[in-house]
Write a protein that holds these residues in place. Structure first.
Motif: not given
Length: 328
Positions: A58-84
């Motif tokens: 669902i997350r990936n589909v929302l991003v695909a259809l969103s008209e928000l600026p790329d920066l906002y979408l990059d934050i939404f898609q950000y995945r925490f590192k394994t060291s976290d």
């Protein structure tokens, strides 16, 4: 007065957002119907801990259809590192969807709220408002439950079906009414591209969804995968993919198949990087036509990052061509 053509795209996984991103920029009313039977990765962990519908697809589909600026979408898609540690591997968007699901008392209302916040062009409908479990019976008679377990088994699948994950009373999985309404009013229904058994069929294995697709007057188009998938479609031809879909539904319901005939260059694919795929899907045009399909074979290939993918522009152009031919 011009009415935008209504396109319903049904699936899940990584192939669906690629096509949706292209359709977003067309003059069409696009609805994405997304599987809720994923139980791997961050989605699976969140599903197990807080009993929400898995949010990854669902997350990936929302991003695909969103008209928000790329920066906002990059934050939404950000995945925490394994060291976290505590948040390791979780995408911020998954956490937001899970939180909204709790706030709204279900995934459907959560996604509608988020769609508005993310300025979605179109509609995103989880196929059901509760988590579903994918079940499989293999050719050797054994059975497994859970998408990730089924894929890991690397055995030939005979059939799949879905059950509500919190199923104590043996009730049948039910779609949200908006999904059935969208299918009923569609001018075109697109299946795929995506994993046959674990992304496309989980949606169609909800009886009311399959019934709505079969009863719809819309042209049903299947975008056949370019590569076979390990543990799912090893050695499959394009006709085999359609045969499995038709067998699960009970009759020939696919009207048109898009088939890539551009060869994938030898030694181009990095099979360590793309470890789910094994070889290009073979062609059996006679087998497709025997199932009542119109076959559109063309170059739909995009080579990138040592992998083989569908070219968004070429596929979307063909989908729009079909709309004009059917409705002119």
């Amino acid at each position: 007065m011009f009415r935008k053509p209504k396109i319903v795209v049904i699936g899940g996984g990584t192939g669906l957002p690629v096509i949706l991103r292209g359709l977003r920029d067309q003059n069409a009313d696009v609805t994405a119907v997304v599987t809720v039977a994923d139980d791997g990765g961050s989605s699976g962990i969140l599903r197990n801990y807080i009993n929400v519908v898995p949010p990854g697809d669902i997350r990936n589909v929302l991003v695909a259809l969103s008209e928000l600026p790329d920066l906002y979408l990059d934050i939404f898609q950000y995945r925490f590192k394994t060291s976290d540690q505590f948040l390791a591997g979780h995408a911020i968007g998954n956490l937001i969807i899970s939180a909204l699901s709790e706030m709204k008392g279900g995934i459907f209302d959560a996604v509608q709220e988020l769609a508005e916040m993310m300025q979605i062009r179109g509609h995103v409908f989880p196929v059901a408002n509760e988590p579903l479990t994918l079940n499989a019976e293999f050719m050797d008679g054994s059975r497994l439950s859970g998408e990730s377990e089924i894929t890991k088994a690397h055995k030939q699948i005979k059939r799949v079906w879905v059950t509500p994950s919190n199923d104590e009373d043996g009730h049948e999985a039910k779609p949200v009414p908006e999904v059935l309404e969208a299918i009923k009013n569609a001018d075109q229904i697109v299946l795929g591209p995506g994993s046959l058994f674990t992304s496309i069929l989980p949606n169609l294995m909800i009886h009311d969804v399959a019934k709505a697709v079969c009863e719809s007057k819309a042209e049903v188009i299947y975008i056949c995968n370019i590569m076979t998938q390990k543990g799912e479609t090893d050695n499959f031809t394009d006709a085999d993919h359609v045969r499995v879909l038709n067998q699960h539904i009970g009759h020939h319901f696919i009207d048109t198949v898009l088939v890539n005939i551009q060869p994938v260059p030898d030694n181009y694919i990095d099979f360590q990087e793309w470890n789910e795929i094994s070889q290009p899907v073979g062609h059996d045009f006679q087998g497709l036509r025997a199932q009542g399909c119109r076959v559109i074979s063309s170059n739909f290939l995009r080579l990138r990052d040592n992998g083989a993918f569908h070219d968004r522009e070429l596929v979307v152009s063909e989908l729009m061509n079909r709309l004009h031919q059917v409705h002119d």
